[in-house]
Motif scaffolding. Structure first.
Motif, PDB file in Angstrom:
ATOM      1  N   ALA A   6       6.317  -7.644   7.190  1.00  0.00           N
ATOM      2  CA  ALA A   6       5.859  -8.867   7.856  1.00  0.00           C
ATOM      3  C   ALA A   6       5.401  -8.449   9.249  1.00  0.00           C
ATOM      4  CB  ALA A   6       6.968  -9.910   7.952  1.00  0.00           C
ATOM      5  N   GLU A   7       4.316  -9.026   9.703  1.00  0.00           N
ATOM      6  CA  GLU A   7       3.845  -8.714  11.060  1.00  0.00           C
ATOM      7  C   GLU A   7       4.563  -9.647  12.012  1.00  0.00           C
ATOM      8  OE1 GLU A   7       3.122  -6.856  13.712  1.00  0.00           O
ATOM      9  OE2 GLU A   7       1.829  -6.017  12.157  1.00  0.00           O
ATOM     10  N   PRO A  15      -6.168  -9.315  12.297  1.00  0.00           N
ATOM     11  CA  PRO A  15      -6.277  -8.278  11.272  1.00  0.00           C
ATOM     12  C   PRO A  15      -6.845  -6.989  11.874  1.00  0.00           C
ATOM     13  CG  PRO A  15      -7.247 -10.332  10.497  1.00  0.00           C
ATOM     14  CD  PRO A  15      -6.943 -10.511  11.952  1.00  0.00           C
ATOM     15  N   GLY A  16      -6.379  -5.864  11.373  1.00  0.00           N
ATOM     16  CA  GLY A  16      -6.878  -4.579  11.847  1.00  0.00           C
ATOM     17  C   GLY A  16      -6.172  -4.036  13.071  1.00  0.00           C
ATOM     18  N   ALA A  17      -5.268  -4.819  13.664  1.00  0.00           N
ATOM     19  CA  ALA A  17      -4.575  -4.367  14.868  1.00  0.00           C
ATOM     20  C   ALA A  17      -3.427  -3.404  14.558  1.00  0.00           C
ATOM     21  CB  ALA A  17      -4.049  -5.560  15.658  1.00  0.00           C
ATOM     22  N   ARG A  18      -2.923  -3.423  13.306  1.00  0.00           N
ATOM     23  CA  ARG A  18      -1.928  -2.440  12.864  1.00  0.00           C
ATOM     24  C   ARG A  18      -2.304  -2.045  11.437  1.00  0.00           C
ATOM     25  NH1 ARG A  18       3.522  -1.886  14.308  1.00  0.00           N
ATOM     26  NH2 ARG A  18       3.660  -4.077  14.913  1.00  0.00           N
ATOM     27  N   VAL A  19      -2.723  -0.822  11.278  1.00  0.00           N
ATOM     28  CA  VAL A  19      -3.122  -0.299   9.970  1.00  0.00           C
ATOM     29  C   VAL A  19      -2.444   1.048   9.795  1.00  0.00           C
ATOM     30  CG1 VAL A  19      -5.049   0.408   8.511  1.00  0.00           C
ATOM     31  CG2 VAL A  19      -5.348  -1.479  10.125  1.00  0.00           C
ATOM     32  N   PHE A  20      -1.786   1.240   8.678  1.00  0.00           N
ATOM     33  CA  PHE A  20      -1.089   2.500   8.434  1.00  0.00           C
ATOM     34  C   PHE A  20      -1.086   2.810   6.951  1.00  0.00           C
ATOM     35  CE2 PHE A  20       1.955  -0.957   8.437  1.00  0.00           C
ATOM     36  CZ  PHE A  20       2.738  -0.720   7.320  1.00  0.00           C
ATOM     37  N   SER A  21      -0.754   4.041   6.637  1.00  0.00           N
ATOM     38  CA  SER A  21      -0.649   4.459   5.244  1.00  0.00           C
ATOM     39  C   SER A  21       0.801   4.833   4.969  1.00  0.00           C
ATOM     40  CB  SER A  21      -1.557   5.666   4.990  1.00  0.00           C
ATOM     41  OG  SER A  21      -2.903   5.319   5.211  1.00  0.00           O
ATOM     42  N   PHE A  22       1.188   4.741   3.704  1.00  0.00           N
ATOM     43  CA  PHE A  22       2.519   5.180   3.328  1.00  0.00           C
ATOM     44  C   PHE A  22       2.493   5.754   1.928  1.00  0.00           C
ATOM     45  CE2 PHE A  22       2.286   0.658   2.422  1.00  0.00           C
ATOM     46  CZ  PHE A  22       2.911   0.491   1.195  1.00  0.00           C
ATOM     47  N   ASP A  31      -4.359   2.855   4.315  1.00  0.00           N
ATOM     48  CA  ASP A  31      -4.910   1.821   5.200  1.00  0.00           C
ATOM     49  C   ASP A  31      -4.330   0.435   4.925  1.00  0.00           C
ATOM     50  OD1 ASP A  31      -6.505   3.798   6.376  1.00  0.00           O
ATOM     51  OD2 ASP A  31      -8.022   3.557   4.818  1.00  0.00           O
ATOM     52  N   SER A  32      -3.026   0.355   4.924  1.00  0.00           N
ATOM     53  CA  SER A  32      -2.336  -0.915   4.693  1.00  0.00           C
ATOM     54  C   SER A  32      -2.372  -1.768   5.963  1.00  0.00           C
ATOM     55  CB  SER A  32      -0.885  -0.632   4.288  1.00  0.00           C
ATOM     56  OG  SER A  32      -0.212  -1.818   4.007  1.00  0.00           O
ATOM     57  N   ASP A  33      -2.793  -3.003   5.817  1.00  0.00           N
ATOM     58  CA  ASP A  33      -2.829  -3.965   6.920  1.00  0.00           C
ATOM     59  C   ASP A  33      -1.970  -5.153   6.504  1.00  0.00           C
ATOM     60  OD1 ASP A  33      -3.434  -5.951   8.815  1.00  0.00           O
ATOM     61  OD2 ASP A  33      -5.525  -5.320   8.980  1.00  0.00           O
ATOM     62  N   VAL A  34      -0.757  -5.203   7.015  1.00  0.00           N
ATOM     63  CA  VAL A  34       0.198  -6.245   6.616  1.00  0.00           C
ATOM     64  C   VAL A  34      -0.341  -7.631   6.939  1.00  0.00           C
ATOM     65  CG1 VAL A  34       2.521  -7.140   6.971  1.00  0.00           C
ATOM     66  CG2 VAL A  34       2.149  -4.682   6.810  1.00  0.00           C
ATOM     67  N   TRP A  35      -1.018  -7.781   8.057  1.00  0.00           N
ATOM     68  CA  TRP A  35      -1.597  -9.082   8.436  1.00  0.00           C
ATOM     69  C   TRP A  35      -2.490  -9.590   7.303  1.00  0.00           C
ATOM     70  CZ3 TRP A  35      -1.708 -11.410  13.584  1.00  0.00           C
ATOM     71  CH2 TRP A  35      -2.496 -12.549  13.662  1.00  0.00           C
ATOM     72  N   VAL A  36      -3.347  -8.736   6.792  1.00  0.00           N
ATOM     73  CA  VAL A  36      -4.284  -9.113   5.731  1.00  0.00           C
ATOM     74  C   VAL A  36      -3.534  -9.389   4.432  1.00  0.00           C
ATOM     75  CG1 VAL A  36      -6.184  -8.290   4.295  1.00  0.00           C
ATOM     76  CG2 VAL A  36      -6.233  -7.906   6.770  1.00  0.00           C
ATOM     77  N   PHE A  62       5.529   7.541   6.140  1.00  0.00           N
ATOM     78  CA  PHE A  62       4.567   6.653   6.776  1.00  0.00           C
ATOM     79  C   PHE A  62       3.644   7.471   7.663  1.00  0.00           C
ATOM     80  CE2 PHE A  62       8.122   4.031   5.682  1.00  0.00           C
ATOM     81  CZ  PHE A  62       7.564   2.848   5.268  1.00  0.00           C
ATOM     82  N   GLU A  63       2.384   7.051   7.735  1.00  0.00           N
ATOM     83  CA  GLU A  63       1.408   7.736   8.578  1.00  0.00           C
ATOM     84  C   GLU A  63       0.691   6.708   9.444  1.00  0.00           C
ATOM     85  OE1 GLU A  63      -2.745  10.085   7.930  1.00  0.00           O
ATOM     86  OE2 GLU A  63      -1.103  10.575   6.565  1.00  0.00           O
ATOM     87  N   ARG A  64       0.674   6.976  10.724  1.00  0.00           N
ATOM     88  CA  ARG A  64       0.035   6.084  11.689  1.00  0.00           C
ATOM     89  C   ARG A  64      -1.478   6.056  11.486  1.00  0.00           C
ATOM     90  NH1 ARG A  64      -1.947   5.945  17.174  1.00  0.00           N
ATOM     91  NH2 ARG A  64      -0.824   4.348  18.344  1.00  0.00           N
ATOM     92  N   GLY A  65      -2.042   4.865  11.607  1.00  0.00           N
ATOM     93  CA  GLY A  65      -3.490   4.688  11.619  1.00  0.00           C
ATOM     94  C   GLY A  65      -3.848   4.045  12.946  1.00  0.00           C
ATOM     95  N   VAL A  66      -3.847   2.716  12.972  1.00  0.00           N
ATOM     96  CA  VAL A  66      -4.023   1.935  14.195  1.00  0.00           C
ATOM     97  C   VAL A  66      -2.654   1.354  14.527  1.00  0.00           C
ATOM     98  CG1 VAL A  66      -5.178  -0.038  15.240  1.00  0.00           C
ATOM     99  CG2 VAL A  66      -6.380   1.340  13.529  1.00  0.00           C
ATOM    100  N   ASP A  67      -2.122   1.672  15.678  1.00  0.00           N
ATOM    101  CA  ASP A  67      -0.777   1.302  16.114  1.00  0.00           C
ATOM    102  C   ASP A  67       0.248   2.011  15.221  1.00  0.00           C
ATOM    103  OD1 ASP A  67       1.597  -0.215  17.127  1.00  0.00           O
ATOM    104  OD2 ASP A  67       0.043  -1.341  18.167  1.00  0.00           O
ATOM    105  N   ASN A  68       1.502   1.730  15.405  1.00  0.00           N
ATOM    106  CA  ASN A  68       2.558   2.397  14.650  1.00  0.00           C
ATOM    107  C   ASN A  68       2.878   1.649  13.358  1.00  0.00           C
ATOM    108  OD1 ASN A  68       3.134   4.526  16.498  1.00  0.00           O
ATOM    109  ND2 ASN A  68       4.067   3.008  17.841  1.00  0.00           N
ATOM    110  N   PRO A  69       3.288   2.372  12.321  1.00  0.00           N
ATOM    111  CA  PRO A  69       3.706   1.706  11.082  1.00  0.00           C
ATOM    112  C   PRO A  69       4.927   0.832  11.332  1.00  0.00           C
ATOM    113  CG  PRO A  69       3.431   4.066  10.728  1.00  0.00           C
ATOM    114  CD  PRO A  69       3.351   3.826  12.197  1.00  0.00           C
TER     115      PRO A  69
END
Length: 80
Positions: A6-7, A15-22, A31-36, A62-69
């Motif tokens: 949950a964001e 959307p797009g402000a926190r994107v990460f992979s796991f 490129d998971s975006d929880v907001w979306v 977890f891998e950081r993309g945009v901001d931290n996971p």
């Protein structure tokens, strides 16, 4: 395995402000975006992943993309 997201941080406002992979036991989620996925802030999203553990250890990375996971909870269920 159920991963609960949950964001909830007020600094993420769109959307797009926190994107990460796991990766869960070799299964990648890029490129998971929880907001979306949750449909906005403060809404739950659960990713269910069926895994087979052969080495006695559940591997989740977890891998950081945009901001931290960020993750809010984790459930592990044995196979029936």
């Amino acid at each position: 395995v159920k991963l609960h997201f949950a964001e909830t941080w007020e600094g993420i406002t769109a959307p797009g402000a926190r994107v990460f992979s796991f990766n869960v036991e070799g299964r990648e989620f890029k490129d998971s975006d929880v907001w979306v996925k949750a449909g906005g802030p403060r809404r739950a999203y659960v990713e269910t992943v069926k895994v087979v553990i052969v080495d006695g250890q559940l591997d989740i990375t977890f891998e950081r993309g945009v901001d931290n996971p960020g993750i809010n909870g984790l459930e592990i269920f044995p196979a029936p």
